[in-house]
Design an enzyme around this catalytic site. Structure first.
Site, PDB file in Angstrom:
ATOM      1  N   GLY A  11       0.782  -1.236   0.000  1.00 24.31           N
ATOM      2  CA  GLY A  11       0.000   0.000   0.000  1.00 24.31           C
ATOM      3  C   GLY A  11       0.811   1.282   0.000  1.00 24.31           C
ATOM      4  O   GLY A  11       0.352   2.306   0.526  1.00 24.31           O
ATOM      5  N   ASN A  13       1.329   3.044  -2.619  1.00 26.55           N
ATOM      6  CA  ASN A  13       0.543   3.979  -3.439  1.00 26.55           C
ATOM      7  C   ASN A  13      -0.643   4.517  -2.650  1.00 26.55           C
ATOM      8  O   ASN A  13      -0.962   5.705  -2.739  1.00 26.55           O
ATOM      9  CB  ASN A  13       0.075   3.304  -4.729  1.00 26.55           C
ATOM     10  CG  ASN A  13       1.170   3.272  -5.772  1.00 26.55           C
ATOM     11  OD1 ASN A  13       1.456   4.280  -6.419  1.00 26.55           O
ATOM     12  ND2 ASN A  13       1.835   2.128  -5.901  1.00 26.55           N
ATOM     13  N   ARG A  64     -16.050 -14.829  -9.420  1.00 24.93           N
ATOM     14  CA  ARG A  64     -15.479 -13.481  -9.407  1.00 24.93           C
ATOM     15  C   ARG A  64     -16.579 -12.427  -9.378  1.00 24.93           C
ATOM     16  O   ARG A  64     -16.492 -11.412  -8.702  1.00 24.93           O
ATOM     17  CB  ARG A  64     -14.637 -13.304 -10.683  1.00 24.93           C
ATOM     18  CG  ARG A  64     -13.706 -12.129 -10.676  1.00 24.93           C
ATOM     19  CD  ARG A  64     -13.081 -11.901 -12.031  1.00 24.93           C
ATOM     20  NE  ARG A  64     -12.400 -13.074 -12.555  1.00 24.93           N
ATOM     21  CZ  ARG A  64     -11.215 -13.489 -12.134  1.00 24.93           C
ATOM     22  NH1 ARG A  64     -10.584 -12.836 -11.203  1.00 24.93           N
ATOM     23  NH2 ARG A  64     -10.652 -14.551 -12.659  1.00 24.93           N
ATOM     24  N   ILE A  91      -8.345  -9.753 -11.007  1.00 26.03           N
ATOM     25  CA  ILE A  91      -8.890  -9.252 -12.275  1.00 26.03           C
ATOM     26  C   ILE A  91     -10.323  -8.810 -12.008  1.00 26.03           C
ATOM     27  O   ILE A  91     -11.091  -9.498 -11.314  1.00 26.03           O
ATOM     28  CB  ILE A  91      -8.808 -10.344 -13.363  1.00 26.03           C
ATOM     29  CG1 ILE A  91      -7.321 -10.606 -13.647  1.00 26.03           C
ATOM     30  CG2 ILE A  91      -9.557  -9.929 -14.614  1.00 26.03           C
ATOM     31  CD1 ILE A  91      -7.056 -11.665 -14.666  1.00 26.03           C
ATOM     32  N   ASN A 106      -6.032   2.396 -12.731  1.00 27.36           N
ATOM     33  CA  ASN A 106      -5.018   1.468 -12.211  1.00 27.36           C
ATOM     34  C   ASN A 106      -3.637   2.085 -12.411  1.00 27.36           C
ATOM     35  O   ASN A 106      -3.449   2.939 -13.274  1.00 27.36           O
ATOM     36  CB  ASN A 106      -5.120   0.142 -12.978  1.00 27.36           C
ATOM     37  CG  ASN A 106      -4.139  -0.895 -12.466  1.00 27.36           C
ATOM     38  OD1 ASN A 106      -3.978  -1.073 -11.245  1.00 27.36           O
ATOM     39  ND2 ASN A 106      -3.462  -1.589 -13.368  1.00 27.36           N
ATOM     40  N   HIS A 108       0.222   0.757 -13.234  1.00 28.89           N
ATOM     41  CA  HIS A 108       1.007  -0.401 -13.665  1.00 28.89           C
ATOM     42  C   HIS A 108       2.478   0.004 -13.655  1.00 28.89           C
ATOM     43  O   HIS A 108       2.810   1.109 -14.088  1.00 28.89           O
ATOM     44  CB  HIS A 108       0.559  -0.822 -15.071  1.00 28.89           C
ATOM     45  CG  HIS A 108       1.299  -2.009 -15.583  1.00 28.89           C
ATOM     46  ND1 HIS A 108       1.039  -3.284 -15.123  1.00 28.89           N
ATOM     47  CD2 HIS A 108       2.319  -2.129 -16.463  1.00 28.89           C
ATOM     48  CE1 HIS A 108       1.870  -4.129 -15.722  1.00 28.89           C
ATOM     49  NE2 HIS A 108       2.657  -3.450 -16.537  1.00 28.89           N
ATOM     50  N   LEU A 143      -6.788  -6.921 -19.797  1.00 25.86           N
ATOM     51  CA  LEU A 143      -5.763  -6.712 -18.773  1.00 25.86           C
ATOM     52  C   LEU A 143      -4.767  -5.612 -19.179  1.00 25.86           C
ATOM     53  O   LEU A 143      -4.193  -5.660 -20.272  1.00 25.86           O
ATOM     54  CB  LEU A 143      -5.006  -8.036 -18.541  1.00 25.86           C
ATOM     55  CG  LEU A 143      -3.941  -7.993 -17.455  1.00 25.86           C
ATOM     56  CD1 LEU A 143      -4.585  -7.890 -16.082  1.00 25.86           C
ATOM     57  CD2 LEU A 143      -3.050  -9.231 -17.534  1.00 25.86           C
ATOM     58  N   ASP A 144      -4.575  -4.646 -18.298  1.00 29.61           N
ATOM     59  CA  ASP A 144      -3.583  -3.571 -18.494  1.00 29.61           C
ATOM     60  C   ASP A 144      -3.733  -2.921 -19.865  1.00 29.61           C
ATOM     61  O   ASP A 144      -2.746  -2.725 -20.587  1.00 29.61           O
ATOM     62  CB  ASP A 144      -2.154  -4.134 -18.325  1.00 29.61           C
ATOM     63  CG  ASP A 144      -1.916  -4.679 -16.932  1.00 29.61           C
ATOM     64  OD1 ASP A 144      -2.539  -4.172 -15.977  1.00 29.61           O
ATOM     65  OD2 ASP A 144      -1.099  -5.606 -16.789  1.00 29.61           O
ATOM     66  N   GLU A 173       5.660   6.294  -9.345  1.00 30.99           N
ATOM     67  CA  GLU A 173       4.219   5.992  -9.177  1.00 30.99           C
ATOM     68  C   GLU A 173       3.587   6.936  -8.164  1.00 30.99           C
ATOM     69  O   GLU A 173       2.491   7.453  -8.378  1.00 30.99           O
ATOM     70  CB  GLU A 173       4.032   4.549  -8.675  1.00 30.99           C
ATOM     71  CG  GLU A 173       4.389   3.486  -9.679  1.00 30.99           C
ATOM     72  CD  GLU A 173       4.123   2.082  -9.166  1.00 30.99           C
ATOM     73  OE1 GLU A 173       3.911   1.900  -7.949  1.00 30.99           O
ATOM     74  OE2 GLU A 173       4.134   1.160  -9.997  1.00 30.99           O
TER      75      GLU A 173
END
Ligand code: GRF
Length: 199
Positions: A11, A13, A64, A91, A106, A108, A143-144, A173
């Site tokens: 954590g 970020n 999910r 995901i 998000n 990355h 994804l991404d 970041e």
């Protein structure tokens, strides 16, 4: 605007976002920190800052989507306008993405579209790139993959280790993620196809 931060791990970020909210740089309220890992240090960071937390164990859900339904229900209860993924190792289902279309972001640790997946820093180092760095982006079904908000260049040094490079990528970041959140909250991000205009 109320925001929620979803984390699974350390954590750092989240901490940068907490600090940016506290200083007034990001004009928002962190209404909820969500985690799929009850021992995540990010939960300690949230509690120390007096932020409400919500923990779900993936083992308690069959699919999910069921997990995500529970998350979304709680985000809506808090009137969350932006969902911030910060080291959330799951995901996101199409259901979640539809419910929060263009309102999930998000971070990355590589310059997308290079080095997608969970090992962005190691993969970049192993590949031998000379420049890497984080990407803040919108989340879509792949994804991404969503439209890019901000990126920062981090030089790879000849004798870099994964740890040394990670530290510099994380530092970048912590600079660009609060900035991306600030732009979103201020209504300054306009998505045009794959491109994000900063107004
Ligand atoms: C960051 O490197 C981020 O790019 C990736 O997960 C990591 C989370 O780190 N998505 P932290 O938990 O914020 O320290």
């Amino acid at each position: 605007m109320n925001i929620a931060v979803l984390c699974s791990g350390n954590g750092t970020n989240l901490q940068a976002i907490i600090d940016s909210v506290k200083s007034g740089y990001v004009p928002a309220k962190i209404a909820l920190v969500v985690s799929d890992n009850k021992s995540a240090f990010s939960l300690t960071r949230a509690r120390t800052a007096g932020i409400e937390t919500f923990v779900l164990d993936p083992k308690d859900f069959k699919t999910r989507e069921e997990f995500d339904k529970e998350v979304v229900k709680n985000l809506k209860k808090k009137d969350v306008g932006l969902v911030v993924l910060a080291g959330f190792m799951r995901i996101i289902s199409p259901y979640f993405i539809k419910e929060y279309k263009n309102r999930i972001i998000n971070i990355h640790p590589a310059l997308l579209p290079s080095f997608k997946g969970t090992r962005g820093i190691k993969d970049a180092l192993d590949y031998g790139v000379k420049v890497t760095g984080p990407t803040a982006h919108f989340v879509d079904e792949k994804l991404d993959n969503g439209p890019i908000i901000l990126q920062a260049a981090v030089e790879v040094k000849g004798d870099d280790t994964e740890e040394a490079l990670s530290q510099r990528v994380h530092k970048a970041e912590h600079r660009i993620y609060p900035e991306a959140i600030k732009f979103f909250v201020e209504g300054r991000l306009k998505i045009e196809g794959r491109r994000v205009k900063i107004l």
